[in-house]
Scaffold this active site. Sequence first.
Site, PDB file in Angstrom:
ATOM      1  N   GLU A   6       9.478  -4.464  10.143  1.00  0.00           N
ATOM      2  CA  GLU A   6       9.835  -3.140   9.622  1.00  0.00           C
ATOM      3  C   GLU A   6      10.445  -2.274  10.717  1.00  0.00           C
ATOM      4  O   GLU A   6       9.858  -2.081  11.790  1.00  0.00           O
ATOM      5  CB  GLU A   6       8.589  -2.442   9.031  1.00  0.00           C
ATOM      6  CG  GLU A   6       8.943  -1.064   8.473  1.00  0.00           C
ATOM      7  CD  GLU A   6       7.939  -0.502   7.477  1.00  0.00           C
ATOM      8  OE1 GLU A   6       6.970  -1.179   7.124  1.00  0.00           O
ATOM      9  OE2 GLU A   6       8.157   0.655   7.057  1.00  0.00           O
ATOM     10  N   ASP A  20       0.842  -1.202   0.000  1.00  0.00           N
ATOM     11  CA  ASP A  20       0.000   0.000   0.000  1.00  0.00           C
ATOM     12  C   ASP A  20       0.876   1.251   0.000  1.00  0.00           C
ATOM     13  O   ASP A  20       0.379   2.373  -0.075  1.00  0.00           O
ATOM     14  CB  ASP A  20      -1.014  -0.007   1.156  1.00  0.00           C
ATOM     15  CG  ASP A  20      -0.364  -0.078   2.516  1.00  0.00           C
ATOM     16  OD1 ASP A  20       0.884  -0.130   2.584  1.00  0.00           O
ATOM     17  OD2 ASP A  20      -1.097  -0.065   3.524  1.00  0.00           O
ATOM     18  N   SER A  21       2.208   1.060   0.025  1.00  0.00           N
ATOM     19  CA  SER A  21       3.130   2.180  -0.210  1.00  0.00           C
ATOM     20  C   SER A  21       2.856   2.802  -1.581  1.00  0.00           C
ATOM     21  O   SER A  21       3.244   3.943  -1.847  1.00  0.00           O
ATOM     22  CB  SER A  21       4.594   1.710  -0.129  1.00  0.00           C
ATOM     23  OG  SER A  21       4.786   0.568  -0.938  1.00  0.00           O
ATOM     24  N   ASP A  76      -1.037  -6.250  -0.402  1.00  0.00           N
ATOM     25  CA  ASP A  76      -1.236  -5.605   0.899  1.00  0.00           C
ATOM     26  C   ASP A  76      -2.715  -5.312   1.090  1.00  0.00           C
ATOM     27  O   ASP A  76      -3.360  -4.763   0.186  1.00  0.00           O
ATOM     28  CB  ASP A  76      -0.497  -4.255   0.879  1.00  0.00           C
ATOM     29  CG  ASP A  76       0.387  -4.064   2.079  1.00  0.00           C
ATOM     30  OD1 ASP A  76       0.304  -4.867   3.030  1.00  0.00           O
ATOM     31  OD2 ASP A  76       1.178  -3.101   2.063  1.00  0.00           O
TER      32      ASP A  76
HETATM   33  O1  KIV Z   1       3.521  -1.132   1.665  1.00  0.00           O
HETATM   34  C1  KIV Z   1       4.690  -1.555   1.606  1.00  0.00           C
HETATM   35  O2  KIV Z   1       5.442  -1.284   0.672  1.00  0.00           O
HETATM   36  C2  KIV Z   1       5.157  -2.380   2.710  1.00  0.00           C
HETATM   37  C3  KIV Z   1       6.629  -2.650   2.767  1.00  0.00           C
HETATM   38  C4  KIV Z   1       7.345  -1.436   3.186  1.00  0.00           C
HETATM   39  C5  KIV Z   1       6.951  -3.810   3.618  1.00  0.00           C
HETATM   40  O3  KIV Z   1       4.401  -2.771   3.532  1.00  0.00           O
END
Ligand code: KIV
Length: 282
Positions: free
Chosen positions: A184, A47-48, A86
């Site tokens: 993380e 979700d980044s 995610d």
């Molecule tokens: O959303 C994301 O990219 C993540 C990673 C940073 C592990 O959860």
Amino acid sequence: MQSRTKLNVNDILSKKGKEKISVLTAYEYSTARICDKADIDILLVGDSAGMVVLGYASTMPVSMQEMMIFCGAVARGTKRAMIVGDMPFGSYQVGPSVAVENAVQLIKAGCDAVKLEGSSEIVDTIDAIANAGIPVMGHIGLRPQTSSLWEGYKLQGRTKEGAIKLIEDANVLEKAGVFSIVLEMVASEVADAITKRLSIPTIGIGSGSSCDGQVLVLHDMLGIYEDIRPRFVKRYAELSKEIFDAVSSYNHDIKAGTFPEESNTFHMDTKELNKWKNESRI
Ligand code: KIV
């Protein structure tokens, strides 16, 4: 290049203690294809995406609809890597049955597993998703979806109490049936202790080198996302500079009339052109 067969949960589990697991985030078709060709083991549709692709200030506004588009695009570009989707904020906190419905949507979009942030408070949800036959990846330590509401982006497990709590969280998740856990921004000593205690793989981000695998946000390691530059990121390229230079050259060429060139131009059939010229006196 490794075998092109799709990796599954057992392949990932069997790497523990034998081979490090490579994970990168991916959000769309073209870069997913490149990462897959480069033999990255897991593509995490994080979700980044909300921050590095959509420009939100955090991951909280990301919706299921947005995640489904990213997951579908990554799946269409991927042959070998396992794809983990995610679950965005709000898609699993309401309760197990809503969470299962949303996890099913991500699988239908092309994911092979889903990832949730949290520990004891989501055990029932993990159980329900796993009972639906969907592999679940856990995520503890810094939890970007909610950390901004509580304490901001801080290293986790700096104190003895913090370390003990993280080890408990990891044990709870393993018992709940996750097949691996993202750690993380966890102090490396704690990440090491968790990795040694668990029989499932840990995937670290900012958590030192002992983890069974490592994940980075693609836009961070390629040097595209410039808003935040965490110390744990190693930049493997400076693409924002390269993109800027290329786009500036393009702009310059258009203004100067040097693009398109003859090699970029298409022509009419010569006979037809002559006919047309004679008849229309152009
Ligand atoms: O959303 C994301 O990219 C993540 C990673 C940073 C592990 O959860």
